[in-house]
Design an enzyme around this catalytic site. Structure first.
Site, PDB file in Angstrom:
ATOM      1  CE  LYS A  53      -3.976  -2.357   1.626  1.00  0.00           C
ATOM      2  NZ  LYS A  53      -5.027  -2.520   2.917  1.00  0.00           N
ATOM      3  CD  GLN A  97      -3.867  -4.778   6.250  1.00  0.00           C
ATOM      4  OE1 GLN A  97      -3.548  -3.365   5.512  1.00  0.00           O
ATOM      5  NE2 GLN A  97      -3.716  -5.838   5.553  1.00  0.00           N
ATOM      6  CG  ASP A 120     -10.126  -0.832   4.349  1.00  0.00           C
ATOM      7  OD1 ASP A 120      -9.668  -1.123   3.629  1.00  0.00           O
ATOM      8  OD2 ASP A 120      -9.406  -0.806   5.413  1.00  0.00           O
TER       9      ASP A 120
HETATM   10  N1  GUN Z   1      -6.972  -7.369   5.290  1.00  0.00           N
HETATM   11  C1  GUN Z   1      -6.771  -7.450   4.357  1.00  0.00           C
HETATM   12  N2  GUN Z   1      -7.378  -7.464   3.623  1.00  0.00           N
HETATM   13  C2  GUN Z   1      -7.762  -5.805   4.309  1.00  0.00           C
HETATM   14  C3  GUN Z   1      -8.471  -5.043   3.472  1.00  0.00           C
HETATM   15  O1  GUN Z   1      -9.075  -4.504   2.282  1.00  0.00           O
HETATM   16  N3  GUN Z   1      -8.307  -3.736   4.405  1.00  0.00           N
HETATM   17  C4  GUN Z   1      -7.902  -3.683   5.458  1.00  0.00           C
HETATM   18  N4  GUN Z   1      -7.913  -2.605   6.539  1.00  0.00           N
HETATM   19  N5  GUN Z   1      -7.391  -4.798   6.926  1.00  0.00           N
HETATM   20  C5  GUN Z   1      -7.449  -5.848   5.453  1.00  0.00           C
END
Ligand code: GUN
Length: 285
Positions: A53, A97, A120
């Site tokens: 990211k 995350q 998200d």
């Molecule tokens: N963990 C696995 N996929 C995601 C996601 O799309 N967003 C977040 N915040 N955590 C994750």
């Protein structure tokens, strides 16, 4: 034989659109887009995602703010950080995350993120907005799937769409997005009885069940569009999806590979959401 949907190429196109718009925002409005990524603990998979990211932010010209917190961080400390980020004008998007360590209530953290910065789209307000079709952000994976279907030139209107999986992050919002595009949508899950028959009726099949090679070619209608959201690691270390690719590609008209299908789309859509958040916060959109 199916045409393979190239998720890397579609994701590169989305990131290029975002980068072009971010550059324009900076030049014309002096606005620099910022994303805060918070990770708690040392989950190796999460570390890889967070690094990706961060790299994507650099590639599209965003500022990224990384907060790597100790496993022992308390819920209160994490809530304090989220509140600081909610008030920080340099931060347009906040991503915490998941999964979080067991002693932290994920729901409490998601609920604390300002819905305007919730890139998200996990906050209940944003989930509700998706239900009524009045949204700014879409959860990244289902949004990426929609973009991949669009890239095949398939018109969803009136099509039989089957989603296997009912998670809050993928299955449920995926079904809503297909419905908004006028698909006739069926959601299947681990308790569905006549799964093979339901799948055989699908013009568009989205599989997000989290079981390696779960859907086989004999469950796929001739000419279906097959999107595989799964990402499973086999004992031999190889990555594979929820769809058995070799048998499925003989039936489908379009199919996503794993890796290189849905995976690359998720981060591209996160960048798009962050740009949207920045524009909205600046009163541009
Ligand atoms: N963990 C696995 N996929 C995601 C996601 O799309 N967003 C977040 N915040 N955590 C994750």
């Amino acid at each position: 034989m199916a045409q393979i949907i190239d998720g890397k190429a579609v994701s590169a196109a989305v990131k290029q659109e975002v980068a072009d718009e971010a550059a324009k925002l900076k030049e014309e409005k002096g606005l620099k887009v910022g994303l805060a990524v918070v990770i708690v603990g040392n989950n190796p998979a999460s570390r890889v995602y967070v690094n990706n990211k961060k790299k994507a932010c650099e590639a599209v010209g965003f500022q990224s703010f990384e907060y790597a917190l100790e496993e022992s961080t308390t819920q209160e400390q994490l809530l304090d950080l989220v509140n600081v980020l909610n008030r920080d004008d340099r931060v347009n998007g906040i991503l915490v995350q998941l999964p979080l360590p067991k002693h932290i209530d994920e729901k409490a953290i998601i609920n604390a993120i300002s819905p305007e910065k919730d890139v998200d789209a996990f906050h209940p307000i944003n989930v509700g907005r998706i239900m009524i079709g009045d949204y700014s952000f879409l959860p990244c994976t289902p949004a990426g799937v929609m973009r991949l279907i669009e890239s095949t030139g398939t018109d969803i209107t009136g099509k039989q769409c089957v989603v296997i999986g009912r998670s809050n992050i993928v299955g449920k919002p995926q079904a809503m997005l297909l419905l908004q595009k006028n698909g006739t949508v069926t959601i299947c899950h681990s308790k569905t009885k006549n799964l093979k028959e339901v799948c055989l009726g699908a013009d568009i099949l989205v599989v997000a069940i989290g079981k390696a090679n779960f859907v086989t070619g004999d469950m796929i209608k001739e000419g279906a569009v097959v999107i595989d959201v799964g990402m499973n690691r086999l004992d031999n270390g190889k990555l594979c999806g929820d769809v058995e690719f070799e048998s499925a590609e003989k039936k489908a008209s379009f199919i996503t590979p794993v890796p290189g299908g849905v995976g690359p789309m998720t981060i591209a859509m996160l960048m798009k959401n962050t740009l949207t958040a920045a524009k909205q916060q600046a009163g541009i959109e």
